[in-house]
Design an enzyme around this catalytic site. Structure first.
Site, PDB file in Angstrom:
ATOM      1  N   VAL A 227       0.827  -1.201   0.000  1.00 18.29           N
ATOM      2  CA  VAL A 227       0.000   0.000   0.000  1.00 18.29           C
ATOM      3  C   VAL A 227       0.865   1.256   0.000  1.00 18.29           C
ATOM      4  O   VAL A 227       1.967   1.268   0.558  1.00 18.29           O
ATOM      5  CB  VAL A 227      -0.950  -0.027   1.227  1.00 18.29           C
ATOM      6  CG1 VAL A 227      -0.174  -0.069   2.520  1.00 18.29           C
ATOM      7  CG2 VAL A 227      -1.912   1.148   1.229  1.00 18.29           C
ATOM      8  N   SER A 228       0.373   2.316  -0.624  1.00 15.46           N
ATOM      9  CA  SER A 228       1.016   3.624  -0.654  1.00 15.46           C
ATOM     10  C   SER A 228       2.374   3.520  -1.365  1.00 15.46           C
ATOM     11  O   SER A 228       2.418   3.096  -2.524  1.00 15.46           O
ATOM     12  CB  SER A 228       1.139   4.175   0.769  1.00 15.46           C
ATOM     13  OG  SER A 228       1.559   5.516   0.773  1.00 15.46           O
TER      14      SER A 228
END
Length: 366
Positions: A227-228
């Protein structure tokens, strides 16, 4: 994204983060809003003080409940305390003497609360270059010999916080989760001094090899997601580790050096970036990031890949999702959450339900 602090995106983002995680046990809505209301906007000391205070109040509530054998209430309060304390640590400088103790108190609270769950996560340590990558195996009920996702975070996340949403959404779909602090993250950085690296497939392969030796899962049904900033990492891992069955990119990053080339040296996340890559200034940090791109890499991904990205993402522009998707030659899905709708901000922190199609896709393809 709704801004609690209209003039301060970064503070508002952390409030949204806590509010969304509250839906899955990582807070209580009114505690979050009450804490935020006491913060002096833009004041990092005030940010730390108020989240630390709420974390300590929740921790006291948990300990009182545990003393009285009210284990369900204790569990809930420990988990809330863990996430509040994680938030309190967030903006502390690496040189701040309070940073490590605050991190430790967050992890300890999480582990106390998680131990009271009906299916407690199992603490794990994946051997890695003379140290370990710490994390948690969160099995789906009745999923022995079944599918598994390995999840890494991003620039600033910790393995503990992925219980608050991702683990629950995967587990209810019959998929177990191994969430790890990779190099530059959580305990791998704070406890074992492992800094971030552009060739994140080294960590991904180490995690997969450990899984295949130590966990009772289907070796043909193991996927990778991150994620991110992890949008770069999961793509990089998938490109060089073809044994994964699926790849999920939760917020695309095509060129991380490009992202930081457009940010000032005093960006609120600049000290975090320097800390994770192990340098003392932004010039050296940007030099480290010169290798962090997917040119000539994305097209090497062979397994089905899902990208979800918000059109209003102010941290990693949506152009990175299109560029990553267009370079893919594997079976691929691009899910762009439209601007001005819930879930259109960075990594759907403002509308977590917009990630549900990704979890559905993982269930179908894994």
């Amino acid at each position: 994204m709704w801004h609690f602090f209209p003039e301060n995106y970064m503070f508002s983002y952390q409030v949204q983060r806590a509010l969304t995680q509250s839906l899955y046990g990582g807070g209580e809505t009114n505690e979050v809003l009450n804490t935020a209301s006491k913060i002096e906007v833009g004041n990092l000391e005030s940010f730390h003080k108020e989240w630390l205070g709420q974390g300590r109040r929740s921790l006291a509530e948990a300990n009182q409940a545990l003393d009285e054998n009210r284990t369900l209430s204790a569990r809930a309060a420990f988990l809330r305390a863990a996430n509040y304390l994680r938030t309190a640590e967030f903006f502390l400088l690496p040189t701040d003497a309070r940073k490590f103790p605050t991190y430790q108190s967050s992890v300890a609270a999480f582990q106390k609360g998680a131990a009271l769950l009906s299916t407690p996560p199992r603490r794990v340590e994946v051997p890695f270059e003379g140290a370990v990558l710490p994390g948690y195996y969160m099995p789906a009920p009745g999923a022995v010999g079944g599918p598994l996702m390995i999840l890494f975070g991003g620039l600033d996340s910790t393995a503990e916080e992925f219980y608050f949403g991702p683990a629950q959404k995967l587990n209810e779909r019959g998929i177990s989760l191994l969430t790890l602090d990779g190099p530059g993250q959580g305990g791998a950085l704070r406890l074992h001094h492992l800094h971030h690296r552009y060739d994140y497939e080294v960590a991904g392969t180490a995690a997969l090899d450990w899984v295949l030796t130590n966990l009772d899962v289907d070796p043909a049904r193991v996927g990778i997601m991150a994620v991110s900033m992890g949008g770069y990492m999961s793509a990089r891992i998938a490109a060089f580790e073809p044994r994964f069955k699926v790849c999920a990119i939760w917020g695309a990053v095509y060129d991380y050096h490009e992202i930081w080339a457009n940010r000032p040296d005093n960006h609120p996340l600049a000290t975090i970036l320097q800390h994770i890559v192990g340098v003392d200034n932004m010039q050296e940090a940007r030099e480290k990031l010169s290798h962090y791109n997917l040119r000539g890499v994305a097209e090497k991904i062979s397994m089905p890949t899902y990208i979800v990205h918000g059109e209003d993402d102010r941290q990693n522009p949506v152009s990175h999702a299109y560029r990553t998707f267009n370079d893919l030659t594997c079976p691929r899905i691009l899910d762009v959450v439209p601007a001005s709708s819930p879930g259109s901000a960075h990594c759907q922190i403002d509308g977590f339900t917009r990630t549900f199609p990704m979890f559905d896709w993982i269930q179908k393809n894994l």
